[in-house]
Design a protein around this motif. Structure first.
Motif, mmCIF file in Angstrom:
data_model
loop_
_atom_site.group_PDB
_atom_site.id
_atom_site.type_symbol
_atom_site.label_atom_id
_atom_site.label_comp_id
_atom_site.label_asym_id
_atom_site.label_seq_id
_atom_site.Cartn_x
_atom_site.Cartn_y
_atom_site.Cartn_z
ATOM 1 N N MET A 49 54.545 124.094 2.569
ATOM 2 C CA MET A 49 54.145 125.299 3.300
ATOM 3 C C MET A 49 55.352 126.229 3.442
ATOM 4 S SD MET A 49 52.353 125.544 7.051
ATOM 5 C CE MET A 49 51.876 127.129 7.720
ATOM 6 N N SER A 50 55.166 127.493 3.100
ATOM 7 C CA SER A 50 56.281 128.436 3.132
ATOM 8 C C SER A 50 56.642 128.813 4.561
ATOM 9 C CB SER A 50 55.923 129.691 2.340
ATOM 10 O OG SER A 50 54.813 130.348 2.928
ATOM 11 N N ASP A 51 57.895 129.192 4.732
ATOM 12 C CA ASP A 51 58.384 129.607 6.041
ATOM 13 C C ASP A 51 58.117 131.101 6.206
ATOM 14 O OD1 ASP A 51 60.446 130.720 7.973
ATOM 15 O OD2 ASP A 51 60.817 128.569 8.186
ATOM 16 N N PRO A 52 57.407 131.524 7.279
ATOM 17 C CA PRO A 52 57.032 132.940 7.422
ATOM 18 C C PRO A 52 58.223 133.872 7.602
ATOM 19 C CG PRO A 52 56.548 131.722 9.436
ATOM 20 C CD PRO A 52 56.908 130.705 8.394
ATOM 21 N N VAL A 53 59.324 133.348 8.103
ATOM 22 C CA VAL A 53 60.518 134.177 8.288
ATOM 23 C C VAL A 53 61.363 134.193 7.018
ATOM 24 C CG1 VAL A 53 62.615 134.511 9.647
ATOM 25 C CG2 VAL A 53 60.515 133.723 10.768
ATOM 26 N N ALA A 54 61.528 133.028 6.410
ATOM 27 C CA ALA A 54 62.325 132.950 5.182
ATOM 28 C C ALA A 54 61.724 133.806 4.076
ATOM 29 C CB ALA A 54 62.433 131.493 4.730
ATOM 30 N N ASP A 55 60.391 133.925 4.056
ATOM 31 C CA ASP A 55 59.729 134.721 3.021
ATOM 32 C C ASP A 55 60.148 136.188 3.066
ATOM 33 O OD1 ASP A 55 58.410 132.490 2.163
ATOM 34 O OD2 ASP A 55 56.526 132.929 3.195
ATOM 35 N N LYS A 56 60.550 136.657 4.255
ATOM 36 C CA LYS A 56 60.950 138.060 4.401
ATOM 37 C C LYS A 56 62.427 138.186 4.757
ATOM 38 C CE LYS A 56 56.305 139.473 5.839
ATOM 39 N NZ LYS A 56 55.485 140.169 6.856
ATOM 40 N N SER A 57 63.191 137.164 4.434
ATOM 41 C CA SER A 57 64.602 137.155 4.818
ATOM 42 C C SER A 57 65.406 138.235 4.099
ATOM 43 C CB SER A 57 65.214 135.780 4.545
ATOM 44 O OG SER A 57 65.165 135.476 3.161
ATOM 45 N N GLY A 58 64.972 138.616 2.902
ATOM 46 C CA GLY A 58 65.702 139.649 2.169
ATOM 47 C C GLY A 58 65.768 140.952 2.938
ATOM 48 N N PHE A 59 64.626 141.382 3.477
ATOM 49 C CA PHE A 59 64.600 142.614 4.267
ATOM 50 C C PHE A 59 65.449 142.467 5.521
ATOM 51 C CE2 PHE A 59 62.755 144.788 7.951
ATOM 52 C CZ PHE A 59 62.929 146.106 7.562
ATOM 53 N N LEU A 60 65.340 141.306 6.179
ATOM 54 C CA LEU A 60 66.101 141.089 7.410
ATOM 55 C C LEU A 60 67.603 141.140 7.147
ATOM 56 C CD1 LEU A 60 64.034 138.214 9.065
ATOM 57 C CD2 LEU A 60 64.312 140.533 9.939
ATOM 58 N N ARG A 61 68.032 140.549 6.046
ATOM 59 C CA ARG A 61 69.462 140.541 5.737
ATOM 60 C C ARG A 61 69.967 141.956 5.447
ATOM 61 N NH1 ARG A 61 70.315 138.085 1.195
ATOM 62 N NH2 ARG A 61 68.226 137.340 0.688
ATOM 63 N N ILE A 62 69.150 142.746 4.765
ATOM 64 C CA ILE A 62 69.540 144.138 4.497
ATOM 65 C C ILE A 62 69.616 144.924 5.804
ATOM 66 C CG2 ILE A 62 68.800 146.297 3.424
ATOM 67 C CD1 ILE A 62 67.561 144.600 1.181
ATOM 68 N N TYR A 63 68.605 144.725 6.664
ATOM 69 C CA TYR A 63 68.578 145.443 7.938
ATOM 70 C C TYR A 63 69.779 145.067 8.807
ATOM 71 C CZ TYR A 63 67.171 146.755 12.650
ATOM 72 O OH TYR A 63 67.154 147.270 13.917
ATOM 73 N N MET A 64 70.075 143.771 8.892
ATOM 74 C CA MET A 64 71.166 143.321 9.756
ATOM 75 C C MET A 64 72.535 143.682 9.196
ATOM 76 S SD MET A 64 69.758 142.192 12.427
ATOM 77 C CE MET A 64 71.277 141.641 13.213
ATOM 78 N N SER A 65 72.609 144.019 7.915
ATOM 79 C CA SER A 65 73.905 144.411 7.346
ATOM 80 C C SER A 65 74.419 145.704 7.965
ATOM 81 C CB SER A 65 73.787 144.565 5.824
ATOM 82 O OG SER A 65 72.929 145.656 5.495
ATOM 83 N N SER A 66 73.513 146.478 8.568
ATOM 84 C CA SER A 66 73.929 147.718 9.233
ATOM 85 C C SER A 66 74.274 147.492 10.701
ATOM 86 C CB SER A 66 72.825 148.776 9.115
ATOM 87 O OG SER A 66 71.639 148.334 9.755
ATOM 88 N N HIS A 67 74.271 146.230 11.129
ATOM 89 C CA HIS A 67 74.618 145.890 12.515
ATOM 90 C C HIS A 67 75.695 144.799 12.525
ATOM 91 C CE1 HIS A 67 71.224 148.187 14.235
ATOM 92 N NE2 HIS A 67 70.574 147.796 13.153
ATOM 93 N N PRO A 68 76.857 145.087 11.958
ATOM 94 C CA PRO A 68 77.901 144.054 11.862
ATOM 95 C C PRO A 68 78.407 143.579 13.219
ATOM 96 C CG PRO A 68 78.774 146.214 11.284
ATOM 97 C CD PRO A 68 77.295 146.371 11.373
ATOM 98 N N ASP A 69 78.411 144.476 14.219
ATOM 99 C CA ASP A 69 78.875 144.067 15.544
ATOM 100 C C ASP A 69 77.959 143.001 16.142
ATOM 101 O OD1 ASP A 69 76.880 146.055 15.590
ATOM 102 O OD2 ASP A 69 77.343 146.560 17.675
ATOM 103 N N THR A 70 76.657 143.137 15.884
ATOM 104 C CA THR A 70 75.705 142.144 16.378
ATOM 105 C C THR A 70 75.920 140.801 15.701
ATOM 106 O OG1 THR A 70 74.055 143.859 16.816
ATOM 107 C CG2 THR A 70 73.251 141.602 16.615
ATOM 108 N N LEU A 71 76.148 140.818 14.394
ATOM 109 C CA LEU A 71 76.369 139.569 13.660
ATOM 110 C C LEU A 71 77.645 138.872 14.121
ATOM 111 C CD1 LEU A 71 75.350 140.715 10.062
ATOM 112 C CD2 LEU A 71 73.999 139.397 11.703
#
Length: 218
Positions: free
Chosen positions: A1-23
């Motif tokens: 069974m696929s992971d619902p978050v991992a399936d869209k992790s590409g978008f999340l990683r791109i989005y979070m790349s603009s928030h380096p202070d948060t990371l």
């Protein structure tokens, strides 16, 4: 069974790349990275954890795994959870102040349920033992079935201990979030009487205020 978050992790990683202070805040607070960090990148995320690759100020790389507890049940939970985690991390690191709570509010349904349970316990404990009134028939029957007053005494002691500990936790929340004397006293006393429904609602309000404060900053 696929992971619902991992399936869209590409978008999340791109989005979070603009928030380096948060990371960086995630890595330091949740990932327990103590060395000076120059930057951080989210390299993976699923419903149970996120993986951060940190570039240290000396040029070295360090991978930090941040658990998501409890696990995310769906993709729609990602944004509110990450916002909550961001606010908590920034508070813990001293980057922002903990939100101030200045109003008093109870969970009506939860408080009524707790009040009803306490009312039943009072009814069973304090009914007049010599009364023959039909109103007290359920109390007399229950009293006989449980074997007298001792179980009720144990219940009151347990309730007092549990509610006292919960009141201390509520006090710590009120102190941290600067509720003021009147509001704080109201929350502590309400917790002592009604128990967990009070501090659960208080914590829910604090979490929402954290999210609101982060959204204002962004």
């Amino acid at each position: 069974m696929s992971d619902p978050v991992a399936d869209k992790s590409g978008f999340l990683r791109i989005y979070m790349s603009s928030h380096p202070d948060t990371l960086v805040a995630y890595a330091k607070w949740y990932g327990k990275v103590t060395e000076p960090i120059a930057s951080a990148e989210m390299t993976a995320i699923d419903s149970r954890s996120m993986t951060l690759t940190c570039t240290m100020k000396n040029g070295a790389k360090k991978v930090a795994t941040v658990p998501l507890e409890p696990p995310l049940s769906g993709y729609e939970e990602v944004k509110p959870r990450l916002l909550q985690m961001k606010a908590k991390a920034q508070e813990g690191l001293g980057m922002i102040k903990a939100p101030q709570l200045s109003t008093f509010k109870l969970n009506t349904a939860g408080t009524m349920k707790a009040g009803a349970a306490i009312a039943v316990l009072c009814y069973l404990t304090f009914f007049p033992r010599g009364s023959t009134s039909p109103f007290f028939s359920p109390a007399r029957i229950s009293h006989t079935l449980i074997g007298g007053d001792f179980p009720l005494q144990v219940a009151w002691i347990a309730l007092g201990v549990i509610h006292s500990l919960e009141s201390l936790y509520t006090y710590s929340l009120c102190r941290r979030h600067r509720t003021g004397l009147l509001v704080g006293t109201g929350y502590v006393l309400s917790t002592f009487v009604f128990g967990f429904s009070v501090w659960v609602e208080l914590r829910r309000r604090i979490q929402q205020m954290r999210i609101d404060s982060v959204m204002k900053v962004e």
